[in-house]
Design an enzyme around this catalytic site. Structure first.
Site, mmCIF file in Angstrom:
data_model
loop_
_atom_site.group_PDB
_atom_site.id
_atom_site.type_symbol
_atom_site.label_atom_id
_atom_site.label_comp_id
_atom_site.label_asym_id
_atom_site.label_seq_id
_atom_site.Cartn_x
_atom_site.Cartn_y
_atom_site.Cartn_z
ATOM 1 N N ASP A 1 -1.599 6.702 6.127
ATOM 2 C CA ASP A 1 -2.690 5.911 5.549
ATOM 3 C C ASP A 1 -3.110 4.877 6.588
ATOM 4 O O ASP A 1 -2.512 3.817 6.708
ATOM 5 C CB ASP A 1 -2.207 5.218 4.269
ATOM 6 C CG ASP A 1 -3.251 4.246 3.726
ATOM 7 O OD1 ASP A 1 -4.369 4.179 4.278
ATOM 8 O OD2 ASP A 1 -2.933 3.539 2.745
ATOM 9 N N TRP B 1 0.813 -1.218 0.000
ATOM 10 C CA TRP B 1 0.000 0.000 0.000
ATOM 11 C C TRP B 1 0.839 1.256 0.000
ATOM 12 O O TRP B 1 0.520 2.223 -0.708
ATOM 13 C CB TRP B 1 -1.010 -0.011 1.144
ATOM 14 C CG TRP B 1 -2.153 -0.949 0.864
ATOM 15 C CD1 TRP B 1 -2.477 -2.081 1.558
ATOM 16 C CD2 TRP B 1 -3.104 -0.853 -0.214
ATOM 17 N NE1 TRP B 1 -3.568 -2.687 0.970
ATOM 18 C CE2 TRP B 1 -3.971 -1.956 -0.103
ATOM 19 C CE3 TRP B 1 -3.305 0.049 -1.253
ATOM 20 C CZ2 TRP B 1 -5.031 -2.179 -0.996
ATOM 21 C CZ3 TRP B 1 -4.353 -0.168 -2.147
ATOM 22 C CH2 TRP B 1 -5.198 -1.276 -2.009
ATOM 23 N N LYS C 1 -12.606 -1.242 6.190
ATOM 24 C CA LYS C 1 -11.992 -2.165 7.138
ATOM 25 C C LYS C 1 -12.565 -1.947 8.540
ATOM 26 O O LYS C 1 -13.196 -2.832 9.078
ATOM 27 C CB LYS C 1 -10.472 -2.003 7.139
ATOM 28 C CG LYS C 1 -9.769 -2.682 5.957
ATOM 29 C CD LYS C 1 -9.629 -1.815 4.742
ATOM 30 C CE LYS C 1 -9.078 -2.539 3.537
ATOM 31 N NZ LYS C 1 -8.203 -1.734 2.710
#
Ligand SMILES: *Cc1c(COP(=O)(O)O)cnc(C)c1O
Length: 358
Positions: free
Chosen positions: A169, A100, A193
């Site tokens: 993030d 990511w 999530k």
């Protein structure tokens, strides 16, 4: 009974879905769904404001931070962060620790000059997170990913970046444990999530960072414009925002981030301890960098992978297949996963290992 270990979109608390179901067609006695309300009307604005208040309370967000509810998920913010922060100084440092954070670099490089810093200490095996970097004190910001969802690598500390704003993030770790928001310039997260349905992104941005956007930033990504319009420059993702609000209320009823953090730690320890003690399974992440949210594990005999997944599914344990770049299995155990689900997984693993022992 089914437990869903999906990395995202992930399981939501069943109480939240039941409440949404109960008021789906008739919200607050209005005779219409919350989905059908104008975002400019008092009924919806009350929903939106309550969600923000609850998130502020849960994360103890200081008053000099704006909270935005935007669209385009986590990845949309890879672009938005660069477009909002590189207008005056188009240089940034990106600490890379996995899939990511690497994807975030690719978007930022379209906007400005990005220096990629290795997030790991040289030489250590298994890899250990570095605690200091060769940072550029004149960069507009430093970006990192506190929890790499794919590899199951999580920081248990906040990087020290001096006067350079830190951007995180937090897509797969927000609200999973207490954090000191004041250490960050920006925290952002895709919702699917720990917050709610996919598509929504939550952005927490310090006031003083709202004046350095690139002139070509699209309006729907423009933090300053969105802050001024209470995230309603265009029609927001109203239903996702409402569901996020229900998740925040659920979390407050559970006792907040402090209580859920202790539960998440216990859930993670249960699974890691079992894997470490087993000679059938293994986890290859350095103990100091193991994620509480995404727990990859490998079967030492990989030829049993398909049987493991098939039998796990039959036992009601879903979505355990690891990301293809890591292989093996991954159990994502976000806030909504009860410890009973992790115990059921450990029991299944133990039984599977005994059955397949040579
Ligand atoms: C899931 C995830 C994303 C991407 O979110 P999208 O909503 O699919 O764009 C970004 N960063 C991290 C750490 C994630 O876990």
């Amino acid at each position: 009974m089914v437990y869903n270990f999906s990395a995202g979109p992930a399981m939501l608390p069943v109480e939240v879905m039941q409440r949404a179901q109960a008021e789906f067609c008739d919200f607050n006695g209005l005779g219409v769904s919350v989905m059908e309300l104008s975002h400019r009307g008092a009924d919806y604005i009350a929903v939106a404001e309550q969600a923000e208040r609850d998130l502020r309370e849960l994360m103890h967000i200081p008053d000099n931070y704006k909270v935005l509810f935007l669209q385009g998920g986590g990845r949309g913010q890879f672009a938005a962060v660069a477009l909002n922060l590189m207008g005056k100084n188009a240089k940034a440092d990106y600490i890379v620790t996995g899939q990511w954070s690497r994807s975030a670099v690719a978007e930022a490089e379209k906007v400005g000059q990005v220096r990629v810093l290795d997030g790991f200490e040289a030489g250590a095996e298994p890899k250990k997170l570095a605690t200091s970097w060769d940072l550029d004190p004149t960069a507009a910001y430093v970006h990192y990913c506190p929890n790499e969802t794919v590899e199951g690598i999580e920081y248990d500390f906040v990087p020290e970046t001096g006067n350079v704003p830190l951007v995180a993030d937090m897509s797969s770790t927000i609200l999973s444990r207490p954090v000191d928001v004041s250490k960050f310039g920006i925290i952002y997260a895709g919702a699917q999530k720990n917050i709610g349905p996919s598509g929504l992104a939550v952005v927490i941005v310090r006031d003083d960072l709202l004046d350095q956007a690139c002139p070509n930033v699209p309006a729907i990504m423009d933090y300053a414009a969105m802050a001024k319009a209470d995230s309603m420059l265009n029609t927001p993702a109203t239903y996702a925002w409402y569901l996020a609000g229900l998740v925040f209320q659920w979390l407050k009823e559970k006792g907040g981030v402090e209580v859920i953090g202790a539960q998440n730690k216990a859930k993670a320890e249960l699974l890691y301890n079992y894997v470490d003690a087993s000679d059938f399974f293994e986890n290859r992440v350095h103990p100091s960098a193991r994620s509480w949210m995404n727990i990859p594990f490998q079967l030492k005999d990989e030829s049993l992978n398909d049987a493991f997944l098939k039998e796990a599914k039959a036992a009601g344990l879903l979505a355990l297949k690891g990301h293809r770049i890591v292989g093996g299995m991954r159990a994502s155990v976000y806030n909504a996963m009860p410890i009973e689900g992790v115990q059921a997984l450990v029991d299944f693993m133990d039984e599977f290992a005994k059955r397949h022992a040579k």
